[in-house]
Scaffold this active site. Structure first.
Site, short mmCIF file in Angstrom:
data_model
loop_
_atom_site.label_atom_id
_atom_site.label_comp_id
_atom_site.label_asym_id
_atom_site.label_seq_id
_atom_site.Cartn_x
_atom_site.Cartn_y
_atom_site.Cartn_z
N SER A 283 7.08 2.61 -5.88
CA SER A 283 5.87 2.35 -5.11
C SER A 283 4.67 2.54 -6.02
CB SER A 283 5.76 3.32 -3.94
OG SER A 283 4.41 3.33 -3.46
N HIS B 158 7.21 -1.93 -4.75
CA HIS B 158 6.75 -1.61 -3.39
C HIS B 158 5.24 -1.39 -3.41
CE1 HIS B 158 7.63 -0.08 0.71
NE2 HIS B 158 6.72 0.85 0.49
N ASP C 118 2.11 -0.21 -1.21
CA ASP C 118 1.76 0.54 0.01
C ASP C 118 0.33 0.26 0.42
OD1 ASP C 118 3.99 3.09 -0.88
OD2 ASP C 118 3.99 2.01 1.02
N MET D 44 -2.70 0.54 3.11
CA MET D 44 -3.18 1.38 4.20
C MET D 44 -4.61 0.99 4.54
SD MET D 44 -1.72 5.04 2.89
CE MET D 44 -0.12 5.12 2.06
N HIS E 66 4.30 -3.12 2.12
CA HIS E 66 4.46 -2.25 3.30
C HIS E 66 3.10 -2.08 3.93
CE1 HIS E 66 5.48 2.14 4.73
NE2 HIS E 66 5.30 1.32 5.76
N MET F 1 0.80 -0.53 6.31
CA MET F 1 0.50 0.54 7.23
C MET F 1 -0.91 0.28 7.78
SD MET F 1 2.21 3.51 4.87
CE MET F 1 2.08 2.45 3.43
N MET G 66 11.06 5.51 7.84
CA MET G 66 10.15 6.37 7.07
C MET G 66 10.71 7.79 6.99
SD MET G 66 7.70 4.65 5.83
CE MET G 66 6.56 5.95 5.33
N GLY H 114 0.99 7.77 4.90
CA GLY H 114 -0.42 7.99 4.58
C GLY H 114 -0.63 8.48 3.17
N ASP I 64 11.61 5.58 2.66
CA ASP I 64 10.35 5.63 1.93
C ASP I 64 9.65 6.94 2.24
OD1 ASP I 64 7.38 3.44 2.14
OD2 ASP I 64 7.76 5.28 1.02
N GLY J 225 7.66 6.76 -5.15
CA GLY J 225 6.35 6.61 -5.78
C GLY J 225 6.07 7.73 -6.78
N SER J 226 5.75 8.90 -6.24
CA SER J 226 5.35 10.00 -7.14
C SER J 226 6.49 10.47 -8.02
CB SER J 226 4.79 11.16 -6.31
OG SER J 226 5.73 11.54 -5.31
#
Ligand code: DX5
Ligand code: ZN
Length: 226
Positions: A15, A40, A42, A44, A76, A78, A147, A152, A182, A204-205
């Site tokens: 991500s 991916h 993300d 938001m 994705h 959100m 999820m 967020g 995810d 991601g992280s």
């Protein structure tokens, strides 16, 4: 491989939420060179979730790099009422678009809209949303995102009950719809959801905040036997 073939095969999906945006192309190249083929994105909107992150311009910025490497862009969303935005993401180069079932009363309509735009369609359910929420979509969607954190933010802790929910989701979906997870996915958590039936793993992280993202990607994939 086509987008449909990639989404139907086991994938660790970096991500870019946690990437270094001052060096985005370099970050994307790192994970593509490490073997990632599903990137991916993300998105938001500050309404469905408090943060505002990235949008179609970022998809457009990296699509050629990803596509030329044989990869695909998994967006994705959100965002509230995603029916208002899916066309922008399709035009920007998205290969799959995932909407949150909680974000619109018109989920089936938006899934059909995503398909009409030529993209694969995913639906995502938050931790507080029952798996039955996607029961009517089994024949429509290309995959379902379960999820494993409340959406967020990157870097949150994996919700420990997630493998149990993935198993219940598999019962609702039957054997043929890929399950994506995810949130908090790392070498120490991926096996539990893989054993429960997930095949698409967003991280991601655990990748981009690692000292060596390529090695981190490989370690996470190996932890799921990929
Ligand atoms: C929702 C986002 C995050 C992100 C993964 O908050 O969808 O879950 O992709 O973040 P990590 O892998 O850092 O938990
Ligand atoms: Zn995501």
């Amino acid at each position: 491989m086509t987008a449909a073939e990639l989404i139907r095969s086991p994938q660790v999906e970096p991500s870019i939420l946690s990437a270094d945006y001052s060096r985005l192309a370099d970050e994307v190249r790192l994970v593509l060179d490490a073997g990632a083929r599903v990137v991916h994105v993300d998105v938001m909107d500050g309404h469905f979730v408090p943060p505002v992150t990235i949008g179609p311009v970022i998809v457009e910025a990296i699509r050629d790099q990803v596509h030329e490497a044989g990869g695909v862009l998994d967006c994705h969303l959100m965002v509230e009422r995603p029916e208002r935005q899916v066309e922008q993401f399709a035009s920007a180069g998205a290969d799959s678009i995932t909407i949150q079932v909680e974000a619109t009363p018109n989920v089936d309509y938006v899934v059909r809209m995503v398909h009409a735009l030529g993209c694969l369609a995913g639906v995502a359910i938050n931790p507080g949303t029952p798996v039955e929420a996607v029961a009517e979509l089994t024949g429509e969607v290309d995959f379902v995102l379960c999820m494993t954190v409340n959406p967020g933010w990157g870097g949150q802790s994996f919700i420990e009950l997630s493998p149990c929910k993935v198993r219940r989701l598999r019962e609702v979906l039957g054997p043929d719809v890929p399950i994506q997870v995810d949130g908090g996915i790392a070498a120490g958590t991926i096996a539990s959801v893989s054993q429960a039936g997930a095949t698409l793993f967003v991280a991601g992280s655990a990748i981009f905040h690692a000292d060596d993202p390529a090695a981190a990607y490989a370690e996470i994939a190996a932890a799921a036997g990929l």
